[in-house]
Structures are given as C-alpha cells and as structure tokens.
Design a protein around this motif. Sequence first.
Motif: not given
Length: 451
Positions: A24-30, A385-395
């Motif tokens: 759930x809630x995931x990119x399966x390959x990541x 500390x990180x932007x709203x809903x950040x992912x990848x490098x931003x997180x």
Amino acid sequence: MTPHADPQTGAAVKAADRAHVFHSWSAQGLIDPLAVAGAEGAYFWDYDGNRYLDFTSGLVYTNIGYQHPKVVAAIQEQAGRLATFAPAFAVQARSEAARLIAERTPGDLDRIFFTNGGAEAVEHAIRMARLHTGRPKVMSAYRSYHGGTATAINITGDPRRWASDSGTAGVVHFWGPFPYRSAFYAADEDQECARALAHLEETIAFEGPGTVAAIILETIPGTAGIMVPPPGYLAGVREICDRHGIVLVLDEVMAGFGRTGRWFAAEHFGVVPDLMTFAKGVNSGYVPLGGVAVSDRIAATFERRPYPGGLTYSGHPLACAAAVATIEAMEEEKVVENAAALGETVVGPALRALAERHPSVGEVRGTGMFWALDLVRDRATREPLVPYNASGEANAPMAAFAAACKRGGLWPFVNMNRTHVVPPCNITEAELKEGFAALDAALSVADEHTV
C-alpha cells in the motif's frame, strides 16, 4: 524472546514479498521492506538479529505491545471453541466485546456496529449520518486522515486523497485549529479557537446548513500531526452541529483505547458525538476489527427502517475475543493510567528537553502516548525541515533522520516534516529513556539541515 540471526530465511521471506506482495501507498519498485522475524512487547527484530524499539506501535495500533500472552491465549481459545460465525447471530464474544466497548464510550454511544477496520467504520458512520439527516454533504478538516476506501479517502484532507478525489463525493474541507501553523493568523490559543469556529460557521453558511449531513473530525488528529485542539473548540463544534441539525462524528480510530491517556480522547474535552469510529487499539490489531459507536438518536432512525449496510466478517469471533482480552488486560494492568502518567511525567518533559538542545525541533505537542515533534529548518520562521508532501531528494533531511534512528535501534514514525512518538501504551520508563537516547542522536542529524 532473544533475537537470533537467520539470514537465509530472511532472504527467502524478502524474495517472496518482492515477487508477490503488492504494498500500500508505495511505488512497488522503489521500496525495500524489512523482513521481520518476530516481536514482543515494545520491540521487534529482523532475521539479521537487529532489534528495534518500536516508537510507531505498528501503525499506531499495538497499544498493548506485541504478543501479549492474554490476547494470544484468548484468540487460541476462541478458535478452538467457535472460529467464525455469521454476523446476523448473537455470539458470546461479539456480545461481550460490544458490551465492554459501550461501557467505555462517552454518553449514550451504547450501540456498536462492527467493521473490519477504521476506514470501513468511517464509511458506515457517514452512511448513517446521511440516511439519518437526508442530507448529502460531509465536512472534514484539511489536516486529517480518515481511511483509504472510497468515501473515507475523499473525506481525508491530506495528499493521499488527491489521486482518488472524484470531486463529486459531497465532501467539503475546512481548516481546523493548529496554533503553531495557524491558518487564521492567531496570536494565541483562544484566538485560534474563536477564529477556527467562525471559519467553520461561515463555511457552513455558504454551503447551506440544510445540505450538511455531518462534520467528521479526528478528536486529536493523528497522522496529520497530533494537534491537540485548543480548549473550547470541540465544544464549539458540538454547539454548531446542534444548532444546524448536523451529525457530529468523532474519529477515534487512532486516538482511542488509551492512546491519549484516556479510554477515548473525547473525554479530555467533555464532548459526546453522535457517532464515534474506532479500530486499531480496540484489540491492538491482533485480528482486524473496527466499528462505529452509535448514539440513541441515530440508532432510533433504524429501529423500524433497515440499515442498508453490513459486512461478511462484521464482529468476527476471533477479532471480538481479542478485543475482550485486550480491554480486560488494559483494565487489569492499568494500561490507560500508565499512558497518562508516563506521558505527563516522562514523555512530555523528555521531548521538551530534546527541543531545548536541538534547533531542528520547532514544537513538541501531545498527550499520553501520542506525541509529535515538528521539525523545522528555521525556528524563527517555522519553515518545515522538508517541504509539504516532499519526496525524493527534497525529503533527504527526513530520510537521513529516520536512518539515524534505525541505526540507533529505534524504529521511528515519520510523516512529512514530523516524527511522532507513539510507542505502546504499556511501555516502561526504562524503554522510553532508551528510545529518547536514540532520538537525541538522530536529531543531531536533523540539526545539520537547519539554518
């Protein structure tokens, strides 16, 4: 139980997961799920022999920890006596679970409609409210999470809603109170409360009071940040609902069953809703169970009119037996009292001490075993500390913080720019101090990203 290394089995478990389990809630390959070998109390461990203190309580549901012997025994005994039975019948485990829950809910919430989890509970609470009022709309806060099913995900305020938002679900969002990041430019809690209530009243007026079936609120919002509402807010919402004939639904899926140092968080505020949803801590998640506690007024609507809803596994005997054993164990072992006492004397002071040492901690908030640290880049501006809903490098700063926790033997609950401290409600003072030492070290990593 002492962890022991068995990497070969761990590799097989991981391989089967990666080949066949859709997460759930995931990119399966990541993703790279940890293969868990066992758990007991406040700890779990992997197949490499690494043990972690669980500051997440699973997904904030193992309120009495893992493998509680009384609950395990109750499930085993019920399986041997009557493993399953259809929901239309009166079954001892189901009846007793309903009785014990109703004894602890506030006011006249004495009828229990069982579901398999919290999202289904929200679905049915909203259905009951719409049928009771004959109105279409439901109002909920932006900073909220109510579940992943069709209605529940539209009611949810956080970004998990976006991909499934139909825009036609009859849902209206509004801003709830949050003094630290006020949407109302409030100077203090009293002003925040007054302005949040005025905003809600105005939103209702523009939507049309006669079109609003229900307002649903997490009594204390959970994954959105554990923002304890200011004094008077929930009482004000109750008054608004009463004046406009709107059903008040309190979502206690996460906050209920001792998490806040009371059986239900509503007790802190002296407010009785018309419907209240629960799940998670009702049986510490040992077997899936949720439900809606229904007031006399709502129940009367369906006294002669059939309620059009049900589930094959509603009130499953194994789940209900687990609930009975959980509630009885919590009473006998004073788990709710433990959460309240340690929250006040240990958790709160320790987290505030961490905040004094670490510039990355902007605010500490919570009660019982339900706390959050709001992590910031700049205390003065309160920039997250990180932007709203950040992912990848931003997180990356939060990812580095979480990795540091795990290196220290602590499994953290991380969401956006926050880490939540939500261990089992029967955790000991010594275990808490062990966790805070690991948290202290990990916050030094977060400090590296402050200005």
